[in-house]
Structure formats: C-alpha cells, structure tokens
Enzyme design. Structure first.
Site: not given
Ligand code: NAI
Length: 330
Positions: A88, A227, A256, A280
């Site tokens: 997504n 989050r 939530q 959400h």
């Molecule tokens: P991803 O794993 O592809 O990217 C996450 C990035 O954050 C990585 O490049 C990682 O190095 C970086 N990261 C981790 N810890 C960090 C920190 N302390 N400081 C800076 N950068 C940091 O994950 P993706 O697919 O981009 O998703 C990210 C988050 O979005 C998910 O973990 C989820 O919590 C949230 N999400 C929310 C949705 C919604 O419906 N609102 C749906 C899908 C994801």
C-alpha cells in the site's frame, strides 16, 4: 479467503470483537495457529495474549507496519511475524501529498466556510500558501518516503530533504534530487513541511516532542502517516494550538481506534486552521486492499506448504529480527 481456506480444510474465524477476555478474539486466539490482523483497526497482540495463544505460529499483518505485535515477545516464542511489504505504499504516498497540499493551501477551513454558508475570502487566504518554493523533508526515505519525494518533484519545491539511516542509491536520488541531512535537529530546522515515513520502533517512538519541536521552523506543517506514537500527541496539539506550527495532518493515532478525547480530534490553530487528521485509512484504499489480500494469501500458502517466505515480508522469524526489521539499520 474463506472459500480457499475451507477448501484446504481449515477453520476461518472473522471477528472485530477484540476487547477484553470474553471477546471472540481472546476466546479463539487460544487455539489459533494463524492470526491475520490489519494495522487500521489493529488487534494488539501483546505478550499476555501470546501467553494464552499456545498454538500460534504466525501473525500476518494484512498491510504494512507490525508494531501492534509485541515483536520481542514473538521472538521469545518463535512466532513468525510477516507483513505484505510494498502493498500500500503508493496509496500512502498519495495521501501524504494530498495532506501536505490541503494543509499548505488551508483547504479544510475554506471548505468549512462554504458548507457553513459564509464567504470571507481574506479569513482563509491569509493562511494559504503555495507549495512551490518550500523546503519539504521526509523522515524515512524508504518505499513510502521515496514515493513521496517522487510525487513532490514536479511541484518545484525549493528543496527536497531526507533524514534516514541509509543514503538513497545514487540512481534513485538522481530522479528526485533530494539532499540527505544526517542530524535530526538540523533537518527539522530546515523544513517548511515535514513528512514522517519511518516505522515505529524504539528509535522513533516519541521522536517529535516538545524538545525536538523547538528545532522545527515556526509555522511549518507536519504530516505523519507512519505511526501516531512517533509524534507526542499533547506536544503536537499544543504546537498547533499556539500557532508554533501551522498544522498537523495524517491518519495514524496512538492508540487506534483513537479515544474520543484524543487531543488530535479537536485541536485547532488560529482561525480554525491546522487539523487535517483522518482515521487510519491512507493505506487501505480498495486498490490497496486487493493487493494486501493477495499478499496475505501468498504468505499463508507459503506457511501451509512449508515454503520460505519472501524475505522482504518477514519481520521476525525463528526468534530473530529479519534484516528489514524495525530499528535495525539496513
Ligand atoms: P520501508 O521499510 O520501506 O522504509 C522505512 C524507512 O525508514 C527506511 O528507509 C528506514 O531506514 C527508515 N528509518 C527507520 N528508522 C528510522 C529512523 N529512526 N530515522 C530515520 N529513518 C528511519 O517502509 P515503508 O513501506 O516506507 O513504510 C514506512 C512505515 O509507514 C511503516 O512501517 C508503517 O508504520 C507506515 N505505514 C502506514 C500506512 C498507513 O495506512 N498509514 C500504510 C503502510 C505503512
């Protein structure tokens, strides 16, 4: 899913009755081998519930973001946690761009002015800006953060910034031309718009709080679809209300469903501006649902047939965090 699972001889229980020991969830989790949950209306799989779930082998997140599962407790019990990585990410990136635009252009109060029968353009135009010429930065430049940068490229922002453990691959960065800022406070002080796209883990919980907010430019906008617990609820509400930041938007809350008295439900800045919160829902468009349903089926098919999972989908397995795991540098 139901017909498929039935054809394989499995029992499939679907419920949204999840709270308390006599709920359907807590009754059936005692026998379940598999739990499927979504982050949107999450089933919090705590250590205590895992203690009652003696048969549980795999917890599948239908979506992305498995922080509603106690991952350390899952490791201790060798429960696999998997999610549908990438399912997504476009859906969320689109929502981020929409929220940035609606905040910067002061859309919500303008719309409410019309539906309430009024017409006082100057009252809403005074909080309305162009995105062109602004500095926009993402905390996390992974799948979603990078897609946000791609989508912002044509808006001719003054600069695109990112704060991440990892540097973007040169080829990928050539397409968006973003500058990496390695120090969080420096990053915050340079952005007009901050978008949060990192997972929730020990290193990101409460990352934006009254201390880090001191480094944010006065009048900046913050969008968080990652989050809720990454941003301190009370500190954000106070910053919106005082006008220290011009607005906050996104779709994620801690916890939530958000309680009726959650400070983000009714926070408002001067002249009613600055609250672009939704439930959400950014990652659960119908297009996204089709993708994460297919991905969930694939994870279950692998599990039933003893096949390895796609590595990018695995959060924890065999008592260990996978490479992609939360908080671990890639
Ligand atoms: P991803 O794993 O592809 O990217 C996450 C990035 O954050 C990585 O490049 C990682 O190095 C970086 N990261 C981790 N810890 C960090 C920190 N302390 N400081 C800076 N950068 C940091 O994950 P993706 O697919 O981009 O998703 C990210 C988050 O979005 C998910 O973990 C989820 O919590 C949230 N999400 C929310 C949705 C919604 O419906 N609102 C749906 C899908 C994801």
């Amino acid at each position: 899913m139901r017909d498929w699972l039935k054809s394989l001889g499995h029992e499939y229980i679907v419920t949204d009755d999840k709270e308390g020991p006599s709920s359907e969830f807590q009754k059936h989790i005692k026998d379940a081998d598999v739990l499927i949950s979504t982050p949107f209306h999450p089933t919090y799989l705590t250590k205590e519930i895992m203690d009652t779930a003696k048969n549980l082998k795999i917890a599948v997140t239908a979506g992305v973001g498995s922080d509603h599962v106690d991952l350390n407790a899952a490791n201790e019990r060798k429960i696999t946690v998997a999610e549908v990585t990438g399912s997504n990410v476009v859906s969320v990136a689109e929502h981020v761009v929409m929220t940035i635009l609606t905040l910067v252009r002061n859309y919500q109060p303008s719309h409410e002015m019309i539906t309430s029968g009024n017409w006082q353009v100057s009252n809403v135009a005074r909080d309305c800006f162009d995105l062109e010429g602004k500095v926009v930065g993402t905390i996390g430049a992974g799948r979603i953060g990078y897609r946000v940068l791609q989508r912002l490229k044509p808006f001719d922002c003054k600069e695109l910034l990112y704060y991440d453990y990892a540097e973007l691959p040169a080829e990928a960065n050539k397409a968006v031309g973003a500058r990496r800022v390695e120090d969080l406070n420096e990053f915050l002080s340079q952005c007009d718009v901050i978008t949060v796209n990192a997972p929730l883990h020990e290193g990101t919980r409460n990352l934006i709080n009254k201390d880090t907010l001191k480094h944010v430019k006065k009048g900046a906008w913050i969008v968080n679809t990652a989050r809720g617990a990454i941003c301190n609820a009370e500190d954000i509400a106070a910053a919106v209300q005082s006008g220290q930041i011009s607005g906050y938007g996104g779709d994620v809350w801690n916890v939530q469903p958000a309680p009726k008295d959650h400070p983000w439900r009714d926070m408002q800045g001067p002249r009613g501006r600055g609250n672009n919160m939704t439930p959400h829902m950014s990652g659960t468009s119908l297009d996204a649902q089709a993708r994460y349903a297919a991905g969930t089926k694939e994870i279950l098919d692998n599990f039933f047939h003893g096949k390895p999972q796609t590595p990018a989908n695995v959060i924890v397995e065999n008592g260990q965090y996978a490479t992609k795991a939360y908080g671990q540098r890639k």
